[in-house]
Design an enzyme around this catalytic site. Structure first.
Site, PDB file in Angstrom:
ATOM      1  N   GLU A 143     -12.352 -14.296  15.036  1.00 48.76           N
ATOM      2  CA  GLU A 143     -11.501 -14.444  14.292  1.00 48.76           C
ATOM      3  C   GLU A 143      -9.786 -15.167  13.996  1.00 48.76           C
ATOM      4  OE1 GLU A 143     -10.722 -12.786   8.668  1.00 48.76           O
ATOM      5  OE2 GLU A 143     -11.023 -11.144  11.139  1.00 48.76           O
TER       6      GLU A 143
ATOM      7  N   LYS B 234     -15.420 -17.368   4.549  1.00 48.34           N
ATOM      8  CA  LYS B 234     -14.777 -16.516   4.502  1.00 48.34           C
ATOM      9  C   LYS B 234     -15.156 -16.173   2.946  1.00 48.34           C
ATOM     10  CE  LYS B 234     -12.789 -12.134   6.210  1.00 48.34           C
ATOM     11  NZ  LYS B 234     -11.283 -11.831   6.568  1.00 48.34           N
TER      12      LYS B 234
ATOM     13  N   CYS C 288     -14.885 -10.450  10.275  1.00 46.97           N
ATOM     14  CA  CYS C 288     -14.917  -9.912   9.389  1.00 46.97           C
ATOM     15  C   CYS C 288     -15.512  -8.734   8.647  1.00 46.97           C
ATOM     16  CB  CYS C 288     -13.537 -10.231   9.791  1.00 46.97           C
ATOM     17  SG  CYS C 288     -12.457  -8.058   9.809  1.00 46.97           S
TER      18      CYS C 288
END
Length: 350
Positions: free
Chosen positions: A70, A157, A191
């Protein structure tokens, strides 16, 4: 599972390659590598150079798909609060955001072109975590490239965690792709959005087979999450995290780890890695590694997917769509729509 020291180094430290190799390849075997390494913070050109050195190493081990952590390009601002408290933003925090914004990349842009060239040069499918700059809004994004050097697309995200929400925008349903490739169907979630059951279900419905999970979470609990996703989705999970020490970030007062700076030394580990590769049966194929920067590789037997789906196919024979179903709004959510544009689109569809 051997830990083999390689001759090359990155940042003057030895780079380790942890490889779980089958004794032979079959037509359904894909060699995957997850990269566990730190960003060169505030220096995007140097980080791109480092990414290329790591790709050279991964390709030398025969990697066909390489997954980076990430925010590898642009950096994960661990420990920073950007000078924010309720009702107040400091001048120093605003300057910190300016520098972070400057280190982000445009998509498309020259950095994307360079990543495309790397993927083509080293003949790998590349999954790269970046900080994407869209005007003055930043997104935590994953970029996808094929082994011919073509940019395939991106995932933004959809839900930043905690203080991430003050620096990153929210992705919408238009960037939840799964790409059909000769080595399998590839997608990614970033994540803690991997903890969102509905997002995972959308990925499963698109047929993801190689589920990439770039992360910033090095806790033991993350391993439980990756194992659950592999079992639930009947897919391979490739999770890449950075391994960082305090010295990998700028020193204070330029950069401060809020609340912990006084307890840190330059060699203090601030992100312990834990990168891992999990099979559809929940078996750990490689990792987790908590020792340092590493290339962690395994051979993926794609036949494992069908064997796992025989037991459990969450959007197939183990679903009850007449009782439980999901609607995904997969169109862009633009804050402004100009009627002239809408009229043109309407005219074109008549």
């Amino acid at each position: 599972m051997a830990l083999v020291t390689t001759t090359p180094t990155v940042n003057d430290e030895p780079l380790f390659a942890e490889v779980d190799m089958a004794s032979y390849f079959t037509s359904t075997t894909v060699r995957a590598t997850v990269v566990q390494a730190s960003t060169i913070f505030y220096d995007t050109p140097a980080t791109l150079d480092k990414a290329e050195r790591l790709l050279v190493q991964a390709a030398s081990y025969g990697a066909q798909i390489v997954v980076f952590p990430e925010a590898f390009i642009g950096g994960y601002p661990r420990g920073s609060n950007f000078g924010v408290s309720i009702g107040n933003r400091t001048a120093k925090g605003k300057e910190e955001f300016r520098k972070y914004h400057s280190a982000a990349i445009d998509v498309p842009g020259p950095e994307v072109d360079r990543l495309s060239a790397m993927a083509g040069k080293y003949k790998v499918y590349l999954v790269m975590g970046v900080i994407e700059r869209d005007g003055y809004t930043l997104y935590c994004t994953v970029l996808f490239f094929d082994s011919q050097g073509r940019y395939l697309g991106k995932h933004r995200k959809v839900m930043p965690t905690a203080l991430e929400r003050i620096i990153w925008g929210f992705g919408d349903g238009s960037t939840i792709p799964v790409f059909q490739t000769p080595i399998g169907k590839i997608g990614a979630a970033i994540c803690w959005e991997n903890k969102m059951p509905l997002l995972r279900t959308a990925m499963y419905a698109k047929g993801v087979e190689i589920y990439c999970a770039p992360t910033a979470d090095s806790r033991d609990l993350w391993q439980a999450s990756t194992t659950h996703i592999a079992l639930e989705g009947g897919c391979f999970v490739l999770s890449a995290n950075q391994f960082c020490r305090r010295k990998d970030y700028p020193p204070p007062p330029e950069y401060v780890f809020s609340g912990t700076e006084e307890d840190l030394t330059p060699d203090s580990v601030v992100s312990a890695g834990g990168s891992v590769i999990i099979s559809p049966s929940g078996a750990v194929l490689a990792g987790p590694n908590y020792e340092g920067e590493a290339l962690i590789s395994a051979d993926l037997d794609l036949g494992e997917i069908a064997r796992a789906k025989f037991d459990f196919d969450v959007v197939g024979h183990y679903s009850r769509s007449e009782v439980l179903s999901l609607i995904v709004k997969d169109h862009p959510t633009n804050p402004v729509t100009f009627t002239s544009t809408s009229t043109k689109i309407e005219d074109q569809t008549k």
